[in-house]
Write a protein that holds these residues in place. Sequence first.
Motif, PDB file in Angstrom:
ATOM      1  N   ARG A  94      49.545 -79.314 -41.877  1.00  0.00           N
ATOM      2  CA  ARG A  94      50.179 -79.397 -43.191  1.00  0.00           C
ATOM      3  C   ARG A  94      51.595 -78.825 -43.128  1.00  0.00           C
ATOM      4  O   ARG A  94      51.821 -77.748 -42.553  1.00  0.00           O
ATOM      5  CB  ARG A  94      49.361 -78.631 -44.228  1.00  0.00           C
ATOM      6  N   LYS A  95      52.511 -79.520 -43.751  1.00  0.00           N
ATOM      7  CA  LYS A  95      53.887 -79.033 -43.794  1.00  0.00           C
ATOM      8  C   LYS A  95      53.969 -77.784 -44.671  1.00  0.00           C
ATOM      9  O   LYS A  95      53.443 -77.747 -45.785  1.00  0.00           O
ATOM     10  CB  LYS A  95      54.813 -80.096 -44.378  1.00  0.00           C
ATOM     11  N   ALA A  96      54.658 -76.753 -44.174  1.00  0.00           N
ATOM     12  CA  ALA A  96      54.872 -75.554 -44.981  1.00  0.00           C
ATOM     13  C   ALA A  96      55.900 -75.821 -46.072  1.00  0.00           C
ATOM     14  O   ALA A  96      55.831 -75.259 -47.166  1.00  0.00           O
ATOM     15  CB  ALA A  96      55.325 -74.393 -44.105  1.00  0.00           C
ATOM     16  N   PHE A  97      56.874 -76.690 -45.788  1.00  0.00           N
ATOM     17  CA  PHE A  97      57.842 -77.142 -46.784  1.00  0.00           C
ATOM     18  C   PHE A  97      58.283 -78.546 -46.399  1.00  0.00           C
ATOM     19  O   PHE A  97      58.319 -78.915 -45.225  1.00  0.00           O
ATOM     20  CB  PHE A  97      59.055 -76.213 -46.895  1.00  0.00           C
ATOM     21  N   LYS A 157      61.273 -84.459 -38.195  1.00  0.00           N
ATOM     22  CA  LYS A 157      60.285 -85.288 -37.506  1.00  0.00           C
ATOM     23  C   LYS A 157      59.179 -84.458 -36.837  1.00  0.00           C
ATOM     24  O   LYS A 157      58.329 -85.022 -36.154  1.00  0.00           O
ATOM     25  CB  LYS A 157      60.975 -86.161 -36.451  1.00  0.00           C
ATOM     26  N   PHE A 158      59.234 -83.168 -37.021  1.00  0.00           N
ATOM     27  CA  PHE A 158      58.271 -82.295 -36.339  1.00  0.00           C
ATOM     28  C   PHE A 158      56.829 -82.654 -36.727  1.00  0.00           C
ATOM     29  O   PHE A 158      55.944 -82.776 -35.866  1.00  0.00           O
ATOM     30  CB  PHE A 158      58.579 -80.839 -36.692  1.00  0.00           C
ATOM     31  N   HIS A 159      56.582 -82.836 -38.020  1.00  0.00           N
ATOM     32  CA  HIS A 159      55.234 -83.166 -38.506  1.00  0.00           C
ATOM     33  C   HIS A 159      54.741 -84.483 -37.911  1.00  0.00           C
ATOM     34  O   HIS A 159      53.615 -84.565 -37.382  1.00  0.00           O
ATOM     35  CB  HIS A 159      55.240 -83.239 -40.030  1.00  0.00           C
ATOM     36  N   ASP A 160      55.576 -85.521 -37.977  1.00  0.00           N
ATOM     37  CA  ASP A 160      55.169 -86.834 -37.462  1.00  0.00           C
ATOM     38  C   ASP A 160      54.963 -86.792 -35.952  1.00  0.00           C
ATOM     39  O   ASP A 160      54.021 -87.408 -35.423  1.00  0.00           O
ATOM     40  CB  ASP A 160      56.227 -87.893 -37.800  1.00  0.00           C
ATOM     41  N   ASN A 161      55.820 -86.069 -35.245  1.00  0.00           N
ATOM     42  CA  ASN A 161      55.683 -85.981 -33.794  1.00  0.00           C
ATOM     43  C   ASN A 161      54.406 -85.253 -33.393  1.00  0.00           C
ATOM     44  O   ASN A 161      53.729 -85.632 -32.429  1.00  0.00           O
ATOM     45  CB  ASN A 161      56.892 -85.279 -33.188  1.00  0.00           C
ATOM     46  N   LEU A 162      54.056 -84.202 -34.139  1.00  0.00           N
ATOM     47  CA  LEU A 162      52.818 -83.484 -33.851  1.00  0.00           C
ATOM     48  C   LEU A 162      51.606 -84.376 -34.087  1.00  0.00           C
ATOM     49  O   LEU A 162      50.659 -84.396 -33.289  1.00  0.00           O
ATOM     50  CB  LEU A 162      52.711 -82.232 -34.724  1.00  0.00           C
ATOM     51  N   ASN A 163      51.619 -85.128 -35.196  1.00  0.00           N
ATOM     52  CA  ASN A 163      50.501 -86.027 -35.494  1.00  0.00           C
ATOM     53  C   ASN A 163      50.349 -87.108 -34.447  1.00  0.00           C
ATOM     54  O   ASN A 163      49.235 -87.457 -34.030  1.00  0.00           O
ATOM     55  CB  ASN A 163      50.699 -86.667 -36.871  1.00  0.00           C
ATOM     56  N   THR A 164      51.476 -87.658 -33.996  1.00  0.00           N
ATOM     57  CA  THR A 164      51.431 -88.689 -32.957  1.00  0.00           C
ATOM     58  C   THR A 164      50.853 -88.129 -31.660  1.00  0.00           C
ATOM     59  O   THR A 164      49.998 -88.748 -31.018  1.00  0.00           O
ATOM     60  CB  THR A 164      52.845 -89.238 -32.692  1.00  0.00           C
ATOM     61  N   SER A 165      51.298 -86.942 -31.277  1.00  0.00           N
ATOM     62  CA  SER A 165      50.787 -86.311 -30.053  1.00  0.00           C
ATOM     63  C   SER A 165      49.313 -85.980 -30.181  1.00  0.00           C
ATOM     64  O   SER A 165      48.542 -86.112 -29.234  1.00  0.00           O
ATOM     65  CB  SER A 165      51.588 -85.045 -29.747  1.00  0.00           C
ATOM     66  N   TYR A 166      48.914 -85.553 -31.378  1.00  0.00           N
ATOM     67  CA  TYR A 166      47.512 -85.192 -31.614  1.00  0.00           C
ATOM     68  C   TYR A 166      46.598 -86.385 -31.437  1.00  0.00           C
ATOM     69  O   TYR A 166      45.538 -86.299 -30.800  1.00  0.00           O
ATOM     70  CB  TYR A 166      47.389 -84.618 -33.025  1.00  0.00           C
TER      71      TYR A 166
END
Length: 429
Positions: free
Chosen positions: A241-244, A297-306
């Motif tokens: 979840r994004k903190a902000f 893009k941090f959130h999207d990149n983490l989800n893609t890697s996950y």
Amino acid sequence: MSIMRKQALLSLIIVVFPSLCGCVSETAKQTIEDYNRMLEKAGTLEQLVQTTDFAVLSGEEIAALYNTANELYYDYNPMDLNEEQKTACEELKRRVGILRMEITSKAKEQIPNFKITPWTTGDKLFEKTEVFPVYLKRGETLRWTFRAQKSMNVKVSDYNSRSTLKTFAGKSVVKDSLAVEHDAIYLIEVNPLGIQYIDMDINYKIHEMSRLTSATPIKIEQVECRKGDYGAVAVAGVSMRKAFEEPRKFTLRGQLKAAFSGAAQALVAVQIPAGATDVLYSMRIDTSESGRSEDGKFHDNLNTSYKKVRFLGMPLYEKTYSSGLLNTLLDENRPIRNEDAYCNMYVFRNQSLAKQFQDGTKMASELNYDVDYSTLGTQSCNGRIPVNGSKTIYLGFENERVRYANYLWVEVEVIVPTTMYYTTKYTVE
């Protein structure tokens, strides 16, 4: 075909068609050429049928002969042929018809004796439950044999109708068969009840010539599903979840300029939701305010890697993080480093200490910050901070450089363990 055989056939042609040596019409010439080609082909096939044991042929070879027989056809145009030539053509037509029926009959005789083995037979080490999918046509017979060192469970089901057909519990030897009633994908599930070697043999009897060549390929996919869905398996996962919503962007003045305007330190507060265990952050630092296209893009990149990691079969969540999933995700999303830019980053778990840092009433060295996850002189980096019961975690950033300003972009994800459900999807390719 041998040279002697060809010479004999050529001699026969000259005797039967003496008109080859004289003038003939175009129609008769074409008829003679067709006759010659079919006579040679028929002779070759007759010799092959007479000398071949169909029982030792592979499925591909039987199917090839069967297809050849289906395509074997001969007829002729009697125009401009004399009686002797017509008789020869009629005789060849009869021979071709008999040859076609003989090949077809011999090929079909092998169907009841022919079996397809879709999986490697022999000893196999089972460490967990494994499923073997097989596509069968109505009326075909699925057969299986398992010989284990210890007890095991075996289940056979119809995947298309989501129904269990046979079960064998606590057996060391399971040998059975099933004549299937529908065209469908059938699953043989083997639970070894521990780690053990099991001698396995899965095969099926066909009833159509088109099924002789090989097993029908089956595509296997792991897909998300809901609890209670057919074949659903609960897997420990994580929710990110994004903190902000937007990256926090701020400027840290150099110490000299901060004395007159601006500040050399900044604070980012991260609210921790219930059940969260970790905070992941991405901090990019630069000496220039430009070049922000990489951020957000941090959130999207983490989800893609996950998604990539979990489908490779790696552990989805670990309580020991030294080589766990979260470190793997961070390593796959390293930010670009700027060797000329660096700052200090402090982690505070107390609001009062964080406010003193923010207000500049005390230096960071005088405050009780979390030394395990704070770092001095850091460049652009990713990191992980365990929550450890905190409701808010404060990230403090400080520019110790005398003259130059630093520009920072910070993105934060909060990790909450969750239970996810997956099922295996089988489709005929």
